[in-house]
Design an enzyme around this catalytic site. Structure first.
Site, mmCIF file in Angstrom:
data_model
loop_
_atom_site.group_PDB
_atom_site.id
_atom_site.type_symbol
_atom_site.label_atom_id
_atom_site.label_comp_id
_atom_site.label_asym_id
_atom_site.label_seq_id
_atom_site.Cartn_x
_atom_site.Cartn_y
_atom_site.Cartn_z
ATOM 1 N N GLU A 1 -11.895 5.322 6.190
ATOM 2 C CA GLU A 1 -12.458 4.930 6.066
ATOM 3 C C GLU A 1 -13.792 4.853 7.152
ATOM 4 O O GLU A 1 -14.521 4.162 6.937
ATOM 5 C CB GLU A 1 -11.061 4.097 7.161
ATOM 6 N N VAL B 1 -9.266 7.635 0.730
ATOM 7 C CA VAL B 1 -10.100 6.497 1.482
ATOM 8 C C VAL B 1 -10.706 7.113 2.459
ATOM 9 O O VAL B 1 -9.980 7.535 3.300
ATOM 10 C CB VAL B 1 -9.723 5.073 1.239
ATOM 11 N N LYS C 1 -13.338 4.892 16.062
ATOM 12 C CA LYS C 1 -12.779 6.827 16.244
ATOM 13 C C LYS C 1 -12.801 6.604 14.494
ATOM 14 O O LYS C 1 -13.000 8.881 14.939
ATOM 15 C CB LYS C 1 -11.487 7.177 16.639
ATOM 16 N N SER D 1 -6.505 14.760 9.054
ATOM 17 C CA SER D 1 -7.282 13.770 8.809
ATOM 18 C C SER D 1 -8.380 13.477 8.476
ATOM 19 O O SER D 1 -9.058 14.424 8.273
ATOM 20 C CB SER D 1 -8.446 13.930 10.295
ATOM 21 N N ARG D 2 -8.593 13.311 7.108
ATOM 22 C CA ARG D 2 -9.243 12.974 6.303
ATOM 23 C C ARG D 2 -10.372 12.513 6.407
ATOM 24 O O ARG D 2 -11.528 12.965 5.983
ATOM 25 C CB ARG D 2 -8.768 11.734 5.170
ATOM 26 N N GLY E 1 0.579 -1.142 -0.071
ATOM 27 C CA GLY E 1 -0.022 0.045 0.116
ATOM 28 C C GLY E 1 0.792 1.122 -0.594
ATOM 29 O O GLY E 1 1.664 2.033 1.156
ATOM 30 N N GLY F 1 -2.157 4.070 16.445
ATOM 31 C CA GLY F 1 -2.100 4.581 17.644
ATOM 32 C C GLY F 1 -2.109 5.680 16.462
ATOM 33 O O GLY F 1 -1.952 5.621 15.338
ATOM 34 N N HIS G 1 -0.775 -0.775 -6.615
ATOM 35 C CA HIS G 1 -0.679 -2.245 -7.860
ATOM 36 C C HIS G 1 -0.802 -0.921 -8.937
ATOM 37 O O HIS G 1 -0.997 -1.821 -10.452
ATOM 38 C CB HIS G 1 -2.364 -2.660 -7.543
ATOM 39 N N TRP H 1 -0.111 7.251 4.006
ATOM 40 C CA TRP H 1 0.549 5.934 5.617
ATOM 41 C C TRP H 1 0.801 4.600 5.241
ATOM 42 O O TRP H 1 2.464 4.425 6.124
ATOM 43 C CB TRP H 1 -0.538 5.377 7.070
#
Length: 345
Positions: A281, A279, A191, A254-255, A8, A136, A32, A12
């Site tokens: 999540e 994405v 969260k 933070s997305r 990935g 975390g 990919h 991150w």
């Protein structure tokens, strides 16, 4: 030095590759998309996701077999919706003595499986007890800049968590261990729902009082559901619980917060996801948590309100009104009951 494959090449995955490279490891970063791998290797940057240089010891691959060859550890950092597909591709390639780590946060809708469960179901040589979770408060942007960060790794079999701890820990990336896989995974996944809510609150123009209430009551929801499913309630007071909640609900990195902020300003979900380009999540996790809450008969009013906003076209202000006008009650009634049931067994 160890050879580690990171699956990935988003923000991150790239940040974790940098941590591993800083520790002297030979890092294979898999994507990919062949064009992305070529660009990373040519420029040593991944500008679509992170504005930072990538160490020379990180080599990008688009061929999965080549990426994992001779790797002692494989780190899943793909979106939860891609976990099963990637694990299926990996199944006949991976050696049984490889350490499997995941750093993805989410719950699969319909099946309600955690990421470690999904991976173990698709990798025939591995059991759920062998999978390691890394979670975390850790924005990729800050990790890539070597700013101080602390995370937790967890596995049912402690030796695997220790391997992951040794691979990642350094002077700017501190790694703790925990035996509570359930608490670590549920804290990291749930969260994101509360972060959507925090963004919605900010998008509506509400202040610190509203956000503090949302985060506190959101943590209570996370603990209620997680504890009902067997997690240690103390885990939600640690890094993957309240720590991750704070960083995800209060930062523009933070997305999930950014997506919620756009929703609070009146944008529709499809437009928000298209605009984000990455994405989110929390959207999938809302569906799973809403279903979990019904099955477990656990009250999760914030999750229910955000579900109605996302999938039933309820307005943000109507959701706020619904939350504020609930029946009067004691603050800790149901959580106290869950704790009594847990520790009286």
């Amino acid at each position: 030095m160890a050879r580690v494959a990171v699956l990935g090449a988003g923000s991150w995955g790239t940040a974790l590759s940098i941590v591993l490279a800083d520790n002297g490891h030979d890092v294979r970063l898999w994507t990919h998309r062949p064009e992305q791998a070529k660009k990373i290797n040519k420029t040593k940057r991944n500008e679509q996701y992170l504005d930072t240089d990538i160490p020379a010891s990180v080599i990008a691959y688009s061929d999965l077999k080549q990426a994992i060859q001779d790797a002692v550890a494989i780190v899943f950092v793909v979106p939860t919706k891609a976990i099963r597909e990637v694990a299926k591709q990996l199944d006949h390639l991976v050696e049984p003595d490889t350490t499997i780590i995941h750093a993805s946060k989410g719950i699969e809708p319909v099946t309600l499986k955690r990421v470690s469960q999904m991976i173990s179901e698709e990798l025939s040589k591995f059991t759920e007890e062998e999978i390691v979770v890394l979670s975390g408060p850790s924005h990729a942007e800050e990790v890539a800049l070597r700013q101080p960060t602390t995370v937790t790794v967890s596995s049912i079999e402690p030796k695997h968590a220790k391997i992951a701890q040794d691979l990642f820990i350094n002077e700017s990336f501190r790694v703790y261990t925990s035996p509570d896989v359930l608490g670590i995974e549920f804290g990291g996944a749930l969260k994101n729902i509360i972060a959507l809510g925090a963004g919605i609150s900010d998008g509506l123009g509400y202040g610190d009082n509203a956000k503090a209430a949302l985060m506190t009551r959101g943590l209570a929801e996370i603990a209620r559901l997680g504890t009902s499913l067997g997690a240690n309630p103390l885990s939600f007071l640690g890094l993957p619980g309240v720590g991750d909640l704070i960083v995800t609900c209060t930062s523009a990195h933070s997305r999930n917060w950014r997506a919620g902020n756009l929703l609070g300003k009146g944008h529709k979900l499809d437009d928000v996801l298209e605009q984000m380009g990455m994405v989110v999540e929390g959207v999938r996790t809302v569906q799973a948590a809403y279903q979990f809450a019904k099955e477990q008969q656990v009250e999760m009013p914030i999750t229910e309100g955000i579900f109605q906003l996302l999938f039933e076209d309820k307005s943000p202000k109507d959701v706020v009104g619904q939350l504020m006008n609930r029946n009067k009650r004691q603050e800790m009634d149901d959580l106290a009951q869950l704790l009594m049931e847990r520790y009286s067994q």
